[in-house]
Design a protein around this motif. Sequence first.
Motif, short mmCIF file in Angstrom:
data_model
loop_
_atom_site.label_atom_id
_atom_site.label_comp_id
_atom_site.label_asym_id
_atom_site.label_seq_id
_atom_site.Cartn_x
_atom_site.Cartn_y
_atom_site.Cartn_z
N VAL A 132 19.88 -18.53 -31.06
CA VAL A 132 19.44 -19.51 -30.06
C VAL A 132 18.37 -18.87 -29.16
O VAL A 132 17.38 -19.51 -28.81
CB VAL A 132 20.62 -20.05 -29.23
N ARG A 133 18.54 -17.61 -28.83
CA ARG A 133 17.56 -16.90 -28.00
C ARG A 133 16.18 -16.85 -28.68
O ARG A 133 15.15 -17.06 -28.06
CB ARG A 133 18.05 -15.50 -27.69
N GLU A 134 16.16 -16.59 -29.98
CA GLU A 134 14.89 -16.55 -30.71
C GLU A 134 14.22 -17.91 -30.73
O GLU A 134 13.00 -18.01 -30.53
CB GLU A 134 15.13 -16.04 -32.14
N LEU A 149 11.15 -22.38 -24.26
CA LEU A 149 12.13 -23.10 -23.46
C LEU A 149 13.10 -22.10 -22.84
O LEU A 149 13.22 -20.97 -23.32
CB LEU A 149 12.94 -24.07 -24.34
N SER A 150 13.80 -22.54 -21.82
CA SER A 150 14.85 -21.68 -21.26
C SER A 150 16.01 -21.62 -22.23
O SER A 150 16.19 -22.50 -23.09
CB SER A 150 15.33 -22.23 -19.92
N TYR A 164 20.21 -24.21 -25.63
CA TYR A 164 21.62 -24.44 -25.96
C TYR A 164 21.98 -25.91 -25.84
O TYR A 164 22.72 -26.45 -26.67
CB TYR A 164 22.54 -23.60 -25.07
N ALA A 165 21.47 -26.59 -24.83
CA ALA A 165 21.75 -28.01 -24.66
C ALA A 165 21.22 -28.81 -25.86
O ALA A 165 21.93 -29.68 -26.38
CB ALA A 165 21.15 -28.52 -23.35
N LEU A 166 20.01 -28.52 -26.31
CA LEU A 166 19.44 -29.23 -27.46
C LEU A 166 20.22 -28.93 -28.74
O LEU A 166 20.39 -29.81 -29.58
CB LEU A 166 17.97 -28.83 -27.63
N VAL A 167 20.71 -27.71 -28.86
CA VAL A 167 21.53 -27.35 -30.03
C VAL A 167 22.85 -28.11 -29.99
O VAL A 167 23.27 -28.71 -31.00
CB VAL A 167 21.76 -25.82 -30.07
#
Length: 92
Positions: A35-37, A44-45, A50-53
Amino acid sequence: MQRPAVSLPTQPPTVAPDAPRRIVRLSDNRAVYSVREVARLLSLSLGSTYALVREGEIPARKLGGRWVIPKKRFHTWLDECTEPATDPEGWA
């Protein structure tokens, strides 16, 4: 009362070759992104990513307690998102 003078180093500190780096390197031989990558790729932040995931907007799978984003699915999704929109009103 005068403060004592502080001497500043003239050269930047050296970093040991085996010191951990904070740079995310995207390796081509892995099948998934973290998710960080993906957050870095999309500028994005981490929280927004994480919210989009979690919402299913970004294609991802939860393996154990960790989210992973399959590279091929991510790039297909991204290509579909970046196609020019057709405007029925002729605004484009």
